[in-house]
Design a protein around this motif. Structure first.
Motif, short mmCIF file in Angstrom:
data_model
loop_
_atom_site.label_atom_id
_atom_site.label_comp_id
_atom_site.label_asym_id
_atom_site.label_seq_id
_atom_site.Cartn_x
_atom_site.Cartn_y
_atom_site.Cartn_z
N HIS A 20 0.90 -1.07 0.13
CA HIS A 20 -0.29 0.14 -0.27
C HIS A 20 0.78 1.44 0.39
O HIS A 20 0.62 2.56 -0.83
CB HIS A 20 -0.83 -0.21 1.07
N TRP A 21 1.80 1.36 0.60
CA TRP A 21 2.62 2.77 1.05
C TRP A 21 3.53 2.26 -0.19
O TRP A 21 3.77 3.49 -0.59
CB TRP A 21 3.54 2.95 2.40
N ASN A 22 3.97 1.78 -0.70
CA ASN A 22 5.21 1.89 -1.42
C ASN A 22 4.18 2.50 -2.83
O ASN A 22 5.38 3.18 -3.96
CB ASN A 22 5.99 0.01 -2.38
N SER A 23 3.42 2.68 -3.62
CA SER A 23 2.86 3.05 -4.49
C SER A 23 2.74 5.08 -4.29
O SER A 23 3.11 5.73 -5.15
CB SER A 23 1.51 3.43 -4.83
N SER A 31 9.74 -3.34 -9.48
CA SER A 31 9.83 -4.45 -9.68
C SER A 31 9.80 -5.62 -9.09
O SER A 31 9.79 -6.43 -9.88
CB SER A 31 11.29 -4.33 -11.09
N THR A 32 10.11 -5.36 -8.06
CA THR A 32 9.76 -6.55 -6.71
C THR A 32 8.86 -6.63 -5.71
O THR A 32 8.79 -6.90 -5.24
CB THR A 32 11.21 -5.95 -5.93
N VAL A 33 7.82 -5.75 -6.61
CA VAL A 33 6.27 -5.89 -5.59
C VAL A 33 5.69 -6.90 -6.26
O VAL A 33 5.23 -7.16 -4.99
CB VAL A 33 5.48 -4.69 -5.99
N SER A 63 17.45 1.39 7.68
CA SER A 63 15.98 0.66 7.74
C SER A 63 15.13 1.00 6.59
O SER A 63 14.62 -0.33 6.37
CB SER A 63 14.69 0.39 8.79
N GLY A 64 14.64 1.64 6.14
CA GLY A 64 14.09 2.11 4.67
C GLY A 64 12.95 1.22 4.84
O GLY A 64 11.66 1.75 5.24
N GLY A 65 12.53 -0.12 3.82
CA GLY A 65 11.20 -0.22 4.23
C GLY A 65 10.94 -1.48 5.22
O GLY A 65 10.21 -1.77 5.32
N GLY A 66 12.61 -1.03 5.95
CA GLY A 66 12.04 -2.09 7.52
C GLY A 66 12.60 -3.73 6.71
O GLY A 66 12.54 -4.50 7.91
N LEU A 67 13.27 -3.39 6.10
CA LEU A 67 14.21 -5.09 6.06
C LEU A 67 16.08 -4.53 5.96
O LEU A 67 16.51 -3.57 5.63
CB LEU A 67 13.71 -5.23 4.33
N PRO A 68 16.30 -5.63 6.19
CA PRO A 68 14.96 -7.07 7.66
C PRO A 68 15.15 -6.52 9.30
O PRO A 68 14.56 -7.43 10.05
CB PRO A 68 16.71 -7.63 7.42
N GLY A 69 14.88 -4.76 9.03
CA GLY A 69 14.50 -4.92 10.66
C GLY A 69 13.50 -5.33 11.10
O GLY A 69 13.25 -5.76 12.25
#
Length: 196
Positions: A20-23, A31-33, A63-69
């Motif tokens: 949802h937020w990535n849009s 390309s990875t969605v 952390s960006g999108g929370g990966l891996p945190g």
């Protein structure tokens, strides 16, 4: 990775929020969605499986999108680990706080600052994924890692070259775990870090 029903529910909720937020803000490459589960979630879950940590403090940098945190905080929600996520981008930090709140991750907090602008946290563990080349990461590790701490870094196919480059200025012990999700990539466990 086999996870509990509660963990699986949280992972699904995280995936929905990320999609949802990535849009609106670029958390992961568009390309990875379509392959979030394998490309991002399963990739990070292997770190949760490899690292036996069950107590102490864990810092995820950039952390960006929370990966891996966030994935680690979800996978280890029943442990005695306390997670701190550092993300300087205010919009991404807002996303991270939203996930922490909506998934009731009481083991996790977010700091919206630059990594080097945060007072040394003397943390037991540090993680990072797709943040910077290893020689640049070393100063962050040196700033925030406790003397006996471990860094768990998710690196791409150039990881061996990055280790060689980092050894020009730093002394450290490194153990590499081949990635199960990306050919040629590795998870590096770094400890015994000192400058020079």
């Amino acid at each position: 990775m086999n996870v509990s029903r509660e963990t699986e529910a949280r992972l699904e909720q995280y995936e929905d929020l990320l999609r949802h937020w990535n849009s609106r803000i670029n958390l992961i490459a568009p390309s990875t969605v379509s392959d979030i589960r394998q490309r991002h979630i399963e990739d990070c879950l292997q770190l949760a499986r490899i690292c036996p940590a069950s107590k102490g403090t864990w810092l995820d940098i950039g952390s960006g999108g929370g990966l891996p945190g966030l994935i680690l905080a979800i996978a280890k929600a029943d442990s005695d680990l306390k997670f701190t996520l550092i993300e300087s981008d205010q919009r991404k930090a807002t996303f991270l706080r939203t996930v922490v709140r909506e998934l009731a991750l009481t083991n996790c907090r977010v700091i919206a600052k630059r990594i080097e602008g945060v007072e040394p946290l003397n943390t037991d563990y540090i993680s990072a994924r797709a943040l910077a080349p290893l020689p640049r990461l070393m100063a962050y590790l040196d700033h925030h890692l406790s003397k006996d701490g471990q860094a768990w870094l998710m690196k791409g196919q150039q990881w061996q070259t990055e280790i060689e480059d980092a050894r020009a200025d730093w002394t450290f012990t490194c153990e590499a775990f081949p990635s199960e999700t990306q050919q040629g990539a590795a998870i590096l466990k770094i400890s015994g870090l000192s400058h020079g």
